[in-house]
Design a protein around this motif. Structure first.
Motif, short mmCIF file in Angstrom:
data_model
loop_
_atom_site.label_atom_id
_atom_site.label_comp_id
_atom_site.label_asym_id
_atom_site.label_seq_id
_atom_site.Cartn_x
_atom_site.Cartn_y
_atom_site.Cartn_z
N ILE A 4 6.82 -0.15 10.18
CA ILE A 4 7.24 -1.52 9.16
C ILE A 4 6.04 -2.64 8.94
CG2 ILE A 4 8.28 -3.34 10.01
CD1 ILE A 4 10.08 -2.03 11.34
N GLY A 5 5.07 -2.83 10.39
CA GLY A 5 3.73 -2.92 9.98
C GLY A 5 3.09 -2.20 8.94
N ARG A 6 3.16 -1.30 9.02
CA ARG A 6 2.02 -0.73 7.38
C ARG A 6 2.47 -1.36 5.95
NH1 ARG A 6 2.91 4.34 10.01
NH2 ARG A 6 1.07 4.62 11.27
N ALA A 7 4.14 -1.39 6.12
CA ALA A 7 4.72 -2.55 4.98
C ALA A 7 4.30 -3.50 4.44
CB ALA A 7 6.03 -1.31 5.15
N PHE A 8 4.90 -4.46 5.92
CA PHE A 8 4.59 -6.24 6.01
C PHE A 8 2.26 -6.12 5.96
CE2 PHE A 8 8.35 -6.79 8.43
CZ PHE A 8 8.31 -7.81 7.00
N SER A 9 1.88 -4.98 5.74
CA SER A 9 0.08 -5.77 5.84
C SER A 9 -0.35 -4.66 4.14
CB SER A 9 -0.82 -4.75 6.69
OG SER A 9 -0.34 -3.17 6.96
N GLY A 10 0.94 -4.39 3.35
CA GLY A 10 0.35 -3.63 2.23
C GLY A 10 -0.44 -2.33 2.84
N ARG A 11 -0.34 -1.66 3.49
CA ARG A 11 -1.30 -0.78 3.23
C ARG A 11 -0.36 0.64 3.11
NH1 ARG A 11 -2.81 0.34 9.25
NH2 ARG A 11 -0.93 -0.60 9.63
N VAL A 12 1.23 0.48 2.90
CA VAL A 12 1.91 2.04 2.74
C VAL A 12 3.30 0.49 1.59
CG1 VAL A 12 4.01 3.59 3.13
CG2 VAL A 12 1.78 2.94 4.70
N ALA A 13 3.44 1.59 0.69
CA ALA A 13 4.02 0.88 -0.54
C ALA A 13 5.43 1.06 -0.18
CB ALA A 13 3.96 1.89 -1.65
N VAL A 14 6.47 -0.03 -0.03
CA VAL A 14 7.51 -0.61 0.10
C VAL A 14 8.49 0.21 -0.42
CG1 VAL A 14 6.95 -2.98 0.69
CG2 VAL A 14 7.21 -2.31 -1.80
#
Length: 453
Positions: free
Chosen positions: A344-354
């Protein structure tokens, strides 16, 4: 059609189990806190089935199986008789309201542990974490075909799925990670995967491939499927031939053939291709022909394609006895909770494509059907992860979700008085917009990932 029906069935079963446990958590704690429950519904919309118990609670299964709710006696929902005011939700202490709200996510977390326990006791069949082919970062780390992955970072990897699930987060974070391996000779060594060297952008759904690691069970055998007419192999190689060597170099998998053919073509001249055919070993002379790609780059071909491979039998199992499965299930639930929060943190930080983190009903339905086809242990593992996801996501501080209500009550504790009706109403509208947006994103991802690709 069979896949559609199966996917729909397992979606309904999965959501039914998860929602029932979630709402039962609210229901059970509400009753223990002296709150009157008016309705316990699995699903939304008109009732397919309903029954009213002696205590006045209506139990209902509704038409739309995409959620559920527990309706409690509450002055904000209508007039309440003076004699029943003590049973109204809004008249309870803030601590009781917190307990009732948080009970749903807690029920999902408990269900997650129970499902993992069931998975471990049944035993989940899988493939051994044995390396089949390496290139790129994996090859630079010194991994060799035949190495068995014993541990990735601090996570033991008794099966390939465990190894893969440990490698993917490290790849997404571009974090170097140590591997403990048992080599083909039987010695135990440590390798360092330099995942910080991964490209800034890579296909997150193929993270293990980006590392350059192919497990043994996914190797395509070097068996000829089709020989193209008017090519060097025409009339020499035959469908079903298993290529064992090219120009004296051993061939273990189909992926070995391409580089050997390129090397042979660049060298020039003919070479011996050794094959196994109907139990006989043959040495056949072949010379690749030069072709050009669309961008003008030369390459060499024999004119063959691979036979369609069959997946080998699973040769490993994730299994514990009933007693040992209890701490194992707790450890797995804690580990998966950390991984979900990190994702979830990666998604909010943009490190992982939603599009790779938010899944809709189509994706969940297809996954449930696929996991159910692999056996009960696999299905329980998916159900455990879905239950965990439902519990964690419901704790997000978004109005309408349990976490939003919890936020209101924590503010009430801090300021000494309830949040105003106006503030709560505004929060509900904001929460509704966020939920609709999240649902829209989930459906969009479903269309892109399942119907377009």
């Amino acid at each position: 059609m069979a896949e559609f029906v199966g996917s729909l069935w397992w979606l309904i079963v999965s959501l039914g189990v998860l929602v029932t446990f979630h709402e039962f958590g609210h229901y059970w704690v509400a009753r223990r806190c002296g709150v009157r429950v008016l309705r316990f519904s699995v699903g939304f919309g008109p009732a397919l089935w309903s029954r009213r118990a002696k205590d006045g609670t209506e139990y209902m299964v509704a038409v739309i199986p995409l959620g559920g709710y527990v309706k409690m006696l509450d002055e904000r929902g209508g007039d309440v008789a003076p004699a029943e005011l003590a049973q109204a939700f809004n008249r309870q202490s803030v601590w009781k309201r917190i307990a009732i709200v948080i009970a749903g996510p807690v029920a999902n977390l408990l269900l997650c542990v129970m499902l993992f326990w069931g998975m471990f006791v049944i035993g989940r069949p899988d493939y051994a974490p044995v390396v089949g082919h390496v290139e790129g970062i994996a090859a630079e780390a010194g991994l060799q075909p035949g190495d068995r992955l014993l541990q990735v970072g601090d996570r033991a990897t008794p099966t390939w799925s465990e190894a893969q699930l440990a490698l993917i987060p490290a790849a997404l974070d571009h974090a170097d990670i140590p591997l403990q391996v048992r080599t083909a000779s039987g010695s135990t060594d440590t390798r360092e995967l330099a995942l910080s060297r991964l490209p800034a952008e890579f296909d997150e759904r193929r993270a293990v491939e980006a590392i350059g690691l192919t497990p043994r069970h996914l190797l395509v055998p070097p068996r000829v499927g089709r020989v193209a007419p008017d090519t060097p192999a025409w009339g020499i190689l035959a469908e079903g031939d298993r290529i064992s060597a090219i120009d004296g170099r051993q061939v273990d998998a189909w992926g070995d053939i391409g580089p050997l053919v390129q090397r042979l073509g660049e060298r020039g001249g003919k070479a011996m291709v050794e094959v196994e055919r109907d139990g006989d070993r043959l040495a056949l002379e072949l010379q690749p022909v030069r072709m050009e790609s669309e961008d003008g780059e030369p390459y060499w071909v024999l004119g063959i394609t691979s036979a369609r491979p069959e997946m080998p039998a699973m040769d490993a199992e994730l299994h514990y006895g009933p007693v040992a499965a209890v701490p194992a299930a707790l450890r797995e639930a804690v580990h998966q909770t950390r991984e979900l929060v990190a994702m979830i943190g990666r998604a909010f930080s943009g490190r992982v494509a939603v599009e790779n983190t938010v899944a809709g009903p189509i994706t969940i339905a297809r996954a449930a059907n696929a996991y159910a086809d692999q056996g009960p242990a696999w299905y329980l593992s998916l159900l455990a992860l879905l239950s965990l996801s439902l519990g964690i996501l419901n704790l997000l501080p978004i109005p309408i979700l349990d976490g939003g209500h919890l936020l209101y009550y924590l503010i009430e504790l801090a300021k000494g008085s309830p949040v105003s009706e106006r503030a709560m109403a505004a929060g509900q509208y904001i929460g509704l917009v966020l939920i609709i947006g999240l649902m829209g994103l989930a459906f969009y991802n479903d269309i892109v990932n399942n119907l377009v690709h």
